[in-house]
Design a protein around this motif. Structure first.
Motif, PDB file in Angstrom:
ATOM      1  N   UNK A  88       0.885  -1.428  -0.273  1.00 21.25           N
ATOM      2  CA  UNK A  88       0.056   0.100   0.329  1.00 21.25           C
ATOM      3  C   UNK A  88       0.736   1.280   0.422  1.00 21.25           C
ATOM      4  N   UNK A  89       0.151   2.548  -0.527  1.00 17.95           N
ATOM      5  CA  UNK A  89       1.101   3.809  -0.363  1.00 17.95           C
ATOM      6  C   UNK A  89       0.481   3.961   0.783  1.00 17.95           C
ATOM      7  N   UNK A 107       3.190   6.677   5.290  1.00 18.91           N
ATOM      8  CA  UNK A 107       3.553   6.794   3.834  1.00 18.91           C
ATOM      9  C   UNK A 107       4.501   6.364   3.637  1.00 18.91           C
ATOM     10  N   UNK A 108       4.389   5.268   1.809  1.00 21.93           N
ATOM     11  CA  UNK A 108       5.342   3.601   2.030  1.00 21.93           C
ATOM     12  C   UNK A 108       6.225   4.681   0.558  1.00 21.93           C
ATOM     13  N   UNK A 109       7.855   4.953   1.850  1.00 25.21           N
ATOM     14  CA  UNK A 109       8.706   5.774   1.021  1.00 25.21           C
ATOM     15  C   UNK A 109       8.989   5.336  -0.442  1.00 25.21           C
ATOM     16  N   UNK A 169      10.011   7.095  -4.051  1.00 28.70           N
ATOM     17  CA  UNK A 169      11.211   6.935  -5.099  1.00 28.70           C
ATOM     18  C   UNK A 169      10.429   7.175  -6.444  1.00 28.70           C
ATOM     19  N   UNK A 170       9.379   6.175  -6.142  1.00 27.18           N
ATOM     20  CA  UNK A 170       9.089   5.892  -8.038  1.00 27.18           C
ATOM     21  C   UNK A 170       8.261   6.689  -8.850  1.00 27.18           C
ATOM     22  N   UNK A 171       7.820   7.651  -7.618  1.00 27.03           N
ATOM     23  CA  UNK A 171       6.872   8.440  -8.563  1.00 27.03           C
ATOM     24  C   UNK A 171       6.679   9.681  -7.858  1.00 27.03           C
ATOM     25  N   UNK A 172       8.436  10.292  -7.048  1.00 27.27           N
ATOM     26  CA  UNK A 172       7.400  11.671  -6.982  1.00 27.27           C
ATOM     27  C   UNK A 172       6.276  12.147  -5.968  1.00 27.27           C
ATOM     28  N   UNK A 173       6.639  13.472  -5.589  1.00 27.86           N
ATOM     29  CA  UNK A 173       5.950  14.509  -4.796  1.00 27.86           C
ATOM     30  C   UNK A 173       4.613  13.873  -5.132  1.00 27.86           C
ATOM     31  N   UNK A 229       0.671   0.600  -8.422  1.00 18.48           N
ATOM     32  CA  UNK A 229       1.204  -0.265  -8.391  1.00 18.48           C
ATOM     33  C   UNK A 229       2.561   0.188  -8.047  1.00 18.48           C
ATOM     34  N   UNK A 230       3.421  -0.707  -7.483  1.00 16.13           N
ATOM     35  CA  UNK A 230       4.819  -0.453  -8.043  1.00 16.13           C
ATOM     36  C   UNK A 230       5.089  -1.089  -8.483  1.00 16.13           C
ATOM     37  N   UNK A 231       6.849  -0.479  -9.198  1.00 16.46           N
ATOM     38  CA  UNK A 231       7.153  -1.422 -10.319  1.00 16.46           C
ATOM     39  C   UNK A 231       7.304  -2.897  -9.764  1.00 16.46           C
ATOM     40  N   UNK A 232       7.296  -3.725 -10.578  1.00 18.30           N
ATOM     41  CA  UNK A 232       7.675  -4.616  -9.348  1.00 18.30           C
ATOM     42  C   UNK A 232       9.149  -5.755 -10.297  1.00 18.30           C
TER      43      UNK A 232
END
Ligand SMILES: [Zn+2]
Ligand SMILES: [Zn+2]
Length: 154
Positions: A35-36, A48-50, A54-58, A103-106
């Motif tokens: 989860x985010x 909040x998931x850091x 890292x992947x998608x920014x602010x 989704x986070x990149x796998x």
């Protein structure tokens, strides 16, 4: 982004979109996996998931904060704060939030499962990338029995 900046961002979004102050803490929690973010009913804190930063920014952190702040404000106001509640759906739409985060990149790292085994006698922990049958192995330290204890993703 550091915790202090996340806190300031949460306070700013709360005022700007909800017209109410955010009086609790917003922090990064690296242990969140799928989860985010999440809202803690007991403490009223938002985590909040850091990885999302890292992947998608602010931009994505703002989207997640809007979602969690819907839970937060509705909960404190005694209104329907769950996903299925009408209050929640309406407020989420009003502030331009989203029900689900991206989704986070796998990549290999997030996909990899680590299997944990532990000796029941001496407590020594074994980490394995592959599943194994603990009945076929004995502890290298004390020859005790080994059992599976936990399965986590890193
Ligand atoms: Zn939610
Ligand atoms: Zn042992």
């Amino acid at each position: 982004m550091q915790d202090m900046e996340l806190q300031a961002l949460a306070e700013q979004i709360s005022e700007q979109y909800f017209g109410r102050p955010f009086k609790h803490r917003a922090i990064f929690n690296a242990h969140l996996r799928t989860t985010g973010g999440r809202y803690m009913l007991q403490t009223h804190h938002i985590e909040i998931n850091p990885k999302y930063f890292q992947y998608y920014g602010t931009t994505e952190v703002i989207a997640i904060l809007k979602h969690e702040l819907c839970h937060y404000h509705l909960h404190l106001l005694g209104k329907g704060y769950r996903h299925r509640d009408r209050d929640f759906k309406e407020l989420l739409a009003k502030v331009g939030g989203q029900m689900h985060c991206k989704p986070l990149p796998q990549d290999e790292k997030t996909k990899r499962t680590i299997h944990f085994y532990q000796c029941v006698e001496c407590g020594l922990v074994y980490k394995r990338k592959r599943r194994m049958d603990p009945r076929k192995y004995a502890c290298g330290n004390c020859s005790g029995k080994i059992q599976k204890v936990e399965e986590i993703l890193d």
